[in-house]
Design a protein around this motif. Structure first.
Motif, mmCIF file in Angstrom:
data_model
loop_
_atom_site.group_PDB
_atom_site.id
_atom_site.type_symbol
_atom_site.label_atom_id
_atom_site.label_comp_id
_atom_site.label_asym_id
_atom_site.label_seq_id
_atom_site.Cartn_x
_atom_site.Cartn_y
_atom_site.Cartn_z
ATOM 1 N N GLU A 38 0.833 -1.300 -0.010
ATOM 2 C CA GLU A 38 -0.083 -0.033 0.149
ATOM 3 C C GLU A 38 0.858 1.342 -0.022
ATOM 4 O O GLU A 38 0.590 2.378 -0.866
ATOM 5 N N GLU A 39 2.012 1.022 1.075
ATOM 6 C CA GLU A 39 2.817 2.326 0.894
ATOM 7 C C GLU A 39 3.469 2.608 -0.617
ATOM 8 O O GLU A 39 3.692 3.605 -1.027
ATOM 9 N N MET A 40 4.048 1.266 -1.121
ATOM 10 C CA MET A 40 4.481 1.845 -2.263
ATOM 11 C C MET A 40 3.832 2.154 -3.532
ATOM 12 O O MET A 40 3.993 3.035 -4.314
ATOM 13 N N THR A 41 2.147 1.605 -3.249
ATOM 14 C CA THR A 41 1.354 2.254 -4.299
ATOM 15 C C THR A 41 1.006 3.807 -4.293
ATOM 16 O O THR A 41 0.787 4.374 -5.271
ATOM 17 N N ALA A 42 0.899 4.069 -2.902
ATOM 18 C CA ALA A 42 0.611 5.370 -2.771
ATOM 19 C C ALA A 42 1.855 6.128 -3.247
ATOM 20 O O ALA A 42 1.839 7.286 -3.583
ATOM 21 N N SER A 43 2.867 6.104 -3.048
ATOM 22 C CA SER A 43 4.288 6.574 -3.530
ATOM 23 C C SER A 43 4.114 6.483 -4.817
ATOM 24 O O SER A 43 4.455 8.041 -5.479
ATOM 25 N N ALA A 47 4.060 10.087 -7.328
ATOM 26 C CA ALA A 47 4.779 10.381 -8.249
ATOM 27 C C ALA A 47 4.294 10.738 -9.582
ATOM 28 O O ALA A 47 4.625 11.275 -10.634
ATOM 29 N N ASN A 48 3.045 9.655 -10.038
ATOM 30 C CA ASN A 48 2.324 9.718 -11.138
ATOM 31 C C ASN A 48 1.874 11.006 -11.409
ATOM 32 O O ASN A 48 1.815 11.742 -12.491
ATOM 33 N N GLU A 49 1.034 11.263 -10.421
ATOM 34 C CA GLU A 49 0.357 12.605 -10.219
ATOM 35 C C GLU A 49 1.384 13.815 -10.365
ATOM 36 O O GLU A 49 0.950 14.781 -11.116
ATOM 37 N N LYS A 50 2.567 13.842 -9.791
ATOM 38 C CA LYS A 50 3.544 14.861 -9.956
ATOM 39 C C LYS A 50 4.055 15.145 -11.458
ATOM 40 O O LYS A 50 4.060 16.062 -11.975
ATOM 41 N N TYR A 51 4.229 13.801 -12.036
ATOM 42 C CA TYR A 51 4.722 13.848 -13.504
ATOM 43 C C TYR A 51 3.516 14.170 -14.559
ATOM 44 O O TYR A 51 3.902 15.038 -15.450
ATOM 45 N N LEU A 52 2.426 13.949 -14.173
ATOM 46 C CA LEU A 52 1.131 14.529 -15.013
ATOM 47 C C LEU A 52 1.061 16.053 -14.996
ATOM 48 O O LEU A 52 0.536 16.567 -15.785
ATOM 49 N N MET A 53 1.280 16.370 -13.533
ATOM 50 C CA MET A 53 1.259 17.932 -13.388
ATOM 51 C C MET A 53 2.350 18.472 -14.375
ATOM 52 O O MET A 53 2.115 19.492 -15.172
ATOM 53 N N GLN A 54 3.509 17.968 -14.164
ATOM 54 C CA GLN A 54 4.806 18.645 -14.957
ATOM 55 C C GLN A 54 4.512 18.736 -16.390
ATOM 56 O O GLN A 54 4.745 19.422 -17.076
ATOM 57 N N ILE A 55 3.952 17.504 -16.877
ATOM 58 C CA ILE A 55 3.502 17.115 -18.366
ATOM 59 C C ILE A 55 2.794 18.343 -18.835
ATOM 60 O O ILE A 55 2.671 18.952 -19.592
ATOM 61 N N SER A 56 1.563 18.641 -17.944
ATOM 62 C CA SER A 56 0.661 19.499 -18.387
ATOM 63 C C SER A 56 1.260 20.699 -18.325
ATOM 64 O O SER A 56 0.766 21.798 -19.086
ATOM 65 N N GLU A 57 2.019 21.115 -17.461
ATOM 66 C CA GLU A 57 2.666 22.660 -17.131
ATOM 67 C C GLU A 57 3.531 22.853 -18.428
ATOM 68 O O GLU A 57 3.516 23.694 -18.809
ATOM 69 N N LEU A 58 4.454 21.586 -18.968
ATOM 70 C CA LEU A 58 5.209 21.798 -19.989
ATOM 71 C C LEU A 58 4.548 22.069 -21.253
ATOM 72 O O LEU A 58 4.644 23.008 -22.342
#
Length: 325
Positions: A38-43, A47-58
């Motif tokens: 569960e901890e790994m899945t949450a991590s 991270a995925n949400e962070k990368y999606l946000m970066q992609i959207s910003e870029l």
């Protein structure tokens, strides 16, 4: 009897161990395992949400930059190709969405757009190579010979170049009497289609690469056919640019194949960012550089040496400042 008891005890011990393992797994290890999972899945989700946000910003930044450059296109290319004439040659599979912006841009740069030749799938069809060879050979003016080892597409490119480009500005805008019937013959054979007046010869050419690399056992030959076309046009014009997207500079792409050649790579310029406004500007700058006898590989893909060529801005004589009274 002793041996039987020994084996019986061993079997019981094995089952007992399995039972203990199952109990431990379900009562002690299982919660630990699920907690870790569960901890790994949450991590990973974080991270995925962070990368999606970066992609959207870029993407937003990219769209904003592209919009800004697009609004200033005329100013950025004005006068760069003044007095020149440009023809566009489309490879089979080229994106029509990239065609119109290029046509508009060369006119914004001061050049006259003569027209477009769209090569068909039949032109690069392996089964039609002998037909292309025979057609080019029959169309060659009397006394004209092709170099030893010339491919069918080397010959066809030479014939097409003679019909649509010239390196003599005094002949620009005029049909070539020695190439009468060349375009009509290739069009009648369903090897190309025409738009505009490409027979009114241009001084420069843009070859638009296919949107995706060709596939299949005949892909290399088809790709090399387009390299031959670009080389033939460059040999008959004041400059030629092979333009496409980054996929064209990847392995199997036309730009990538041209980079692997010797003399052609040093003569024909390439741009692999034509799907961006800034990249289309680079096409104009690369054509301008060709007029100075230089060439380069521009863009962001494999083989590119810079994003754009060095642009020489014409010096302007400063005007006296107005009186502020």
């Amino acid at each position: 009897m002793i041996d039987f008891r020994y084996h019986l005890v061993s079997i019981v011990a094995i089952f007992l161990a399995l039972t203990v393992g199952i109990v431990l797994g379900s009562t002690v290890l299982e919660p630990t395992f699920f907690k870790s999972a569960e901890e790994m899945t949450a991590s990973l989700r974080q991270a995925n949400e962070k990368y999606l946000m970066q992609i959207s910003e870029l993407r937003t930044r990219e769209e904003g930059g592209d919009s800004l450059v697009t609004s200033h296109l005329p100013d950025l290319v004005r006068g760069q190709l003044a007095g020149e004439r440009v023809v566009l040659v489309e490879a089979p599979g080229a994106s029509a969405a990239l065609r119109d912006p290029l046509e508009k841009l060369v006119t914004s740069a001061g050049a006259a757009y003569t027209g477009r030749i769209s090569l068909t799938e039949k032109f690069i069809d392996g089964e039609q190579a002998s037909v292309v060879d025979g057609l080019a050979t029959n169309l060659a003016p009397a006394g004209v010979t092709f170099p030893d080892g010339a491919s069918p597409y080397d010959k066809a490119a030479a014939m097409l170049a003679g019909a649509i480009v010239t390196n003599d500005r005094a002949q620009a805008g005029r049909a070539n009497p020695a190439a009468t019937g060349v375009l009509e013959a290739f069009q009648a054979g369903d090897f190309l289609t025409l738009n505009g007046n490409p027979e009114q010869r241009a001084t420069m050419a843009i070859v638009l690469a296919p949107a995706q690399p060709y596939e299949g056992e005949d892909a290399d030959r088809q790709t090399n056919a387009l390299v031959s076309v670009a080389a033939g046009l460059d040999g008959g014009a004041l400059g030629t640019v092979l333009a496409g997207t980054v996929t064209a500079s990847a392995n199997g792409g036309v730009i990538g194949a041209l980079h692997d050649t010797g003399g052609v790579a040093s003569a024909v310029s390439t741009v692999d960012t034509v799907d961006f406004a800034a990249g289309r500007i680079v096409v104009v700058y690369a054509l301008r550089e060709q007029l100075a006898g230089r060439s380069g590989a521009y863009g962001v893909g494999s083989g590119a040496t810079a994003f754009e060529p060095t642009v020489t801005v014409p010096s302007q004589t400063p005007t006296p400042a107005a009186s502020r009274g």
